[in-house]
Design an enzyme around this catalytic site. Structure first.
Site, PDB file in Angstrom:
ATOM      1  N   ASN A   1     -10.399   5.364   1.306  1.00 23.63           N
ATOM      2  CA  ASN A   1     -10.743   5.529   2.735  1.00 23.63           C
ATOM      3  C   ASN A   1     -11.885   6.532   2.940  1.00 23.63           C
ATOM      4  OD1 ASN A   1      -7.448   4.846   3.120  1.00 23.63           O
ATOM      5  ND2 ASN A   1      -8.874   3.783   4.479  1.00 23.63           N
TER       6      ASN A   1
ATOM      7  N   SER B   1       0.857  -1.185   0.000  1.00 27.66           N
ATOM      8  CA  SER B   1       0.000   0.000   0.000  1.00 27.66           C
ATOM      9  C   SER B   1       0.892   1.233   0.000  1.00 27.66           C
ATOM     10  CB  SER B   1      -0.885  -0.037   1.248  1.00 27.66           C
ATOM     11  OG  SER B   1      -1.668   1.132   1.351  1.00 27.66           O
TER      12      SER B   1
ATOM     13  N   ASP C   1      -7.315   3.004  -3.064  1.00 25.62           N
ATOM     14  CA  ASP C   1      -8.081   3.010  -1.803  1.00 25.62           C
ATOM     15  C   ASP C   1      -8.317   4.458  -1.389  1.00 25.62           C
ATOM     16  OD1 ASP C   1      -9.232   2.557   0.649  1.00 25.62           O
ATOM     17  OD2 ASP C   1      -7.465   1.609   1.560  1.00 25.62           O
TER      18      ASP C   1
ATOM     19  N   LYS D   1      -1.071  -0.848  -4.360  1.00 26.93           N
ATOM     20  CA  LYS D   1      -2.307  -0.127  -4.020  1.00 26.93           C
ATOM     21  C   LYS D   1      -1.934   1.322  -3.747  1.00 26.93           C
ATOM     22  CE  LYS D   1      -4.930  -0.077   0.290  1.00 26.93           C
ATOM     23  NZ  LYS D   1      -5.714  -0.899   1.237  1.00 26.93           N
ATOM     24  N   LEU D   2      -2.592   2.223  -4.470  1.00 30.04           N
ATOM     25  CA  LEU D   2      -2.342   3.651  -4.269  1.00 30.04           C
ATOM     26  C   LEU D   2      -3.449   4.238  -3.411  1.00 30.04           C
ATOM     27  CD1 LEU D   2      -1.428   4.821  -7.903  1.00 30.04           C
ATOM     28  CD2 LEU D   2       0.125   4.037  -6.088  1.00 30.04           C
ATOM     29  N   LYS D   3      -3.046   4.975  -2.401  1.00 30.43           N
ATOM     30  CA  LYS D   3      -4.016   5.741  -1.623  1.00 30.43           C
ATOM     31  C   LYS D   3      -4.414   6.954  -2.456  1.00 30.43           C
ATOM     32  CE  LYS D   3      -4.278   3.543   2.321  1.00 30.43           C
ATOM     33  NZ  LYS D   3      -5.571   3.027   2.804  1.00 30.43           N
TER      34      LYS D   3
ATOM     35  N   ASP E   1     -14.190  -1.863   2.461  1.00 25.11           N
ATOM     36  CA  ASP E   1     -13.311  -2.062   3.620  1.00 25.11           C
ATOM     37  C   ASP E   1     -14.094  -1.591   4.859  1.00 25.11           C
ATOM     38  OD1 ASP E   1     -11.417  -1.840   5.660  1.00 25.11           O
ATOM     39  OD2 ASP E   1      -9.953  -0.684   4.524  1.00 25.11           O
TER      40      ASP E   1
ATOM     41  N   LYS F   1     -10.464  -7.343   7.254  1.00 20.96           N
ATOM     42  CA  LYS F   1      -9.501  -6.966   8.297  1.00 20.96           C
ATOM     43  C   LYS F   1     -10.036  -7.509   9.604  1.00 20.96           C
ATOM     44  CE  LYS F   1      -7.870  -2.562   6.418  1.00 20.96           C
ATOM     45  NZ  LYS F   1      -8.117  -1.103   6.442  1.00 20.96           N
TER      46      LYS F   1
ATOM     47  N   GLU G   1     -11.263   0.716  -3.658  1.00 13.53           N
ATOM     48  CA  GLU G   1     -11.620   0.345  -2.287  1.00 13.53           C
ATOM     49  C   GLU G   1     -12.269   1.535  -1.569  1.00 13.53           C
ATOM     50  OE1 GLU G   1      -8.156  -1.240  -0.359  1.00 13.53           O
ATOM     51  OE2 GLU G   1      -9.012  -1.122   1.651  1.00 13.53           O
TER      52      GLU G   1
ATOM     53  N   GLY H   1      -4.704  -4.653   5.775  1.00 17.99           N
ATOM     54  CA  GLY H   1      -3.648  -4.429   6.760  1.00 17.99           C
ATOM     55  C   GLY H   1      -3.890  -3.139   7.505  1.00 17.99           C
TER      56      GLY H   1
HETATM   57  O1  SMG Z   1      -0.728  -2.715   6.697  1.00 20.88           O
HETATM   58  O2  SMG Z   1       0.128  -2.270   4.754  1.00 20.88           O
HETATM   59  C1  SMG Z   1      -0.675  -2.051   5.662  1.00 20.88           C
HETATM   60  C2  SMG Z   1      -1.625  -0.885   5.518  1.00 20.88           C
HETATM   61  C3  SMG Z   1      -2.535  -1.051   4.370  1.00 20.88           C
HETATM   62  O3  SMG Z   1      -3.469   0.839   3.314  1.00 20.88           O
HETATM   63  C4  SMG Z   1      -3.523   0.072   4.251  1.00 20.88           C
HETATM   64  N1  SMG Z   1      -4.450   0.184   5.198  1.00 20.88           N
HETATM   65  O4  SMG Z   1      -7.729   1.414   4.625  1.00 20.88           O
HETATM   66  O5  SMG Z   1      -6.769  -0.323   3.896  1.00 20.88           O
HETATM   67  C5  SMG Z   1      -6.725   0.722   4.538  1.00 20.88           C
HETATM   68  C6  SMG Z   1      -5.452   1.217   5.189  1.00 20.88           C
HETATM   69  C7  SMG Z   1      -5.642   1.707   6.565  1.00 20.88           C
HETATM   70  C8  SMG Z   1      -4.386   2.076   7.259  1.00 20.88           C
HETATM   71  S1  SMG Z   1      -4.662   2.799   8.785  1.00 20.88           S
HETATM   72  C9  SMG Z   1      -3.287   2.490   9.721  1.00 20.88           C
HETATM   73 MG    MG Z   2      -8.791   0.388   3.021  1.00 22.64          MG
END
Ligand code: SMG
Ligand code: MG
Length: 373
Positions: free
Chosen positions: A190, A134, A188, A160-162, A238, A262, A213, A290
């Site tokens: 969020n 990520s 993703d 995965k790109l935020k 998610d 998760k 996502e 994750g």
């Molecule tokens: O553990 O590599 C990892 C993080 C992966 O992007 C990731 N998680 O929404 O999926 C998600 C985000 C939340 C991270 S909050 C600490």
């Molecule tokens: Mg996510």
């Protein structure tokens, strides 16, 4: 098995680079660990909450408070098995990340006492699982491309790109153009978008993404349903999927094509496995999310990802993606973007005493008292 004490530990692990998402920026991982002590041995769980209630309503100070005041007391000093934990604390609403950590510690103790691995307990069959990485929001495109190049050199085949409003089509196009059509690429958000962004998000269809996502608010199922009807990019949930029931509802109402599982978000590994089963019954692919876990949580996530429905790469990157010094032996990714599933009893790893001591910033021992037992 009798629960005779619980230790709560906060550990602080500095991140190798700040991790920026649409909801904030993290410079270090302040994780909460739960050590369950029982008459048959001890076990570990990790609470995936973060410092602030920005990913979800949970946050670490709140998790400590609810564990101490409401979740631990009904179990302390009593006979308990892991499968009974969730029903016995069900009267306490929400707080799934805190509940997950407690259940995992008790489950780990139980499994260690019978020399059973978590993977085999959950019905995991894979000895090694596909993983991806990520990538946080960066200030510039060259920084982003450099970071992605590094991960590809490390062996990752899924990126995965935020994304967030203002950091979406341009970085996605840049990564797709630079690394070509064979790179498995997903995004993703969020929950950063609203219904007015629907037509904008459809433009992501040009980039051959594996999935988008959680573009919308966790309670906004309608916008996910609408985007799914308008766009060819598979929709993955998610934050919205907080239980097996929520997963079933989302699938039935047509809000997703794929589910990110998760364990912390859903109250533990046993509920996570149920979500796997619900999704499998509906032909919905799943993958393991994750939360920037230490080696404790990472080990357990690998066990979950060994279940057969986990067909897409998990957000389970190598320890060095986030940390110079983890509190367990580091996890490594191989050149084929895969990671080995632990085979030892329970979660299959232990904190390294020196590394744990160096990272620990606070600890509290909660004993069984006569009145509790
Ligand atoms: O553990 O590599 C990892 C993080 C992966 O992007 C990731 N998680 O929404 O999926 C998600 C985000 C939340 C991270 S909050 C600490
Ligand atoms: Mg996510």
């Amino acid at each position: 098995m009798k629960l005779t004490g619980i230790e709560l530990l906060r550990v602080e692990l500095p991140l190798v680079t700040p991790f920026r998402t649409s909801f904030g920026i993290e410079h270090s991982r302040n994780a909460l660990l739960v050590r369950a002590v029982t008459d048959v041995g001890e076990g570990w769980g990790e609470c995936v909450s973060i410092d602030e209630p920005s990913f979800s309503s949970e946050y670490t100070d709140g998790a400590i408070d609810v564990l101490r005041r409401f979740l631990i007391p009904p179990l302390m000093g009593t006979d308990v098995t892991a499968i009974e934990v969730a029903p016995r604390i069900a009267a306490i609403k929400g707080h799934r990340m805190a509940k997950a950590a407690l259940e995992t510690a008790i489950l780990d103790a139980e499994l260690r006492s019978t020399a059973t691995s978590l993977a085999s307990r959950l019905g995991g069959i894979a000895s090694s699982v596909p993983v991806g990485v990520s990538v946080g929001i960066r200030d510039t495109l060259p920084e982003l491309l450099d970071e992605v190049s590094g991960y590809i050199e490390d062996g990752y085949r899924r990126i995965k790109l935020k994304i967030e409003p203002g950091w979406d089509l341009v970085p996605v196009r840049a990564v797709r153009d630079h690394f070509g059509p064979d790179l498995m690429l997903q995004v993703d958000a969020n929950t950063a978008y609203t219904p007015v962004d629907l037509r904008h998000l459809v433009k992501l269809d040009d980039f051959g993404l594996t999935l988008i996502e959680q573009p919308f608010d966790e309670e906004d199922m309608r916008s996910h349903i609408r985007l799914r009807a308008m766009s060819s990019t598979p929709i993955c949930l998610d934050e919205s999927v907080v239980s097996a029931r929520a997963a079933a509802d989302a699938i039935i109402m047509g809000a997703c094509d794929i589910v990110n599982i998760k364990p912390g978000r859903v109250g533990g590994y046993l509920e996570a496995a149920r979500i796997h089963d619900v999704c499998a019954a509906h032909g919905i692919p799943v993958w393991c999310g994750g939360m920037v876990e230490t080696g404790i949580g990472r080990a357990a996530n690998l066990a979950l990802a060994a279940m057969p429905g986990f067909v897409l790469p998990g957000d389970i990157s190598a320890s060095d993606r986030y940390f110079d010094h983890d509190i367990t032996e580091p996890f490594v990714v191989d050149s084929g973007s895969a990671m080995r599933v632990p085979t030892g009893p329970g979660i299959g790893v232990d904190p390294l005493p020196d590394a744990l001591a160096a990272a620990t910033t606070w600890r509290e021992w909660i004993p069984a008292t006569d009145s509790a037992g």
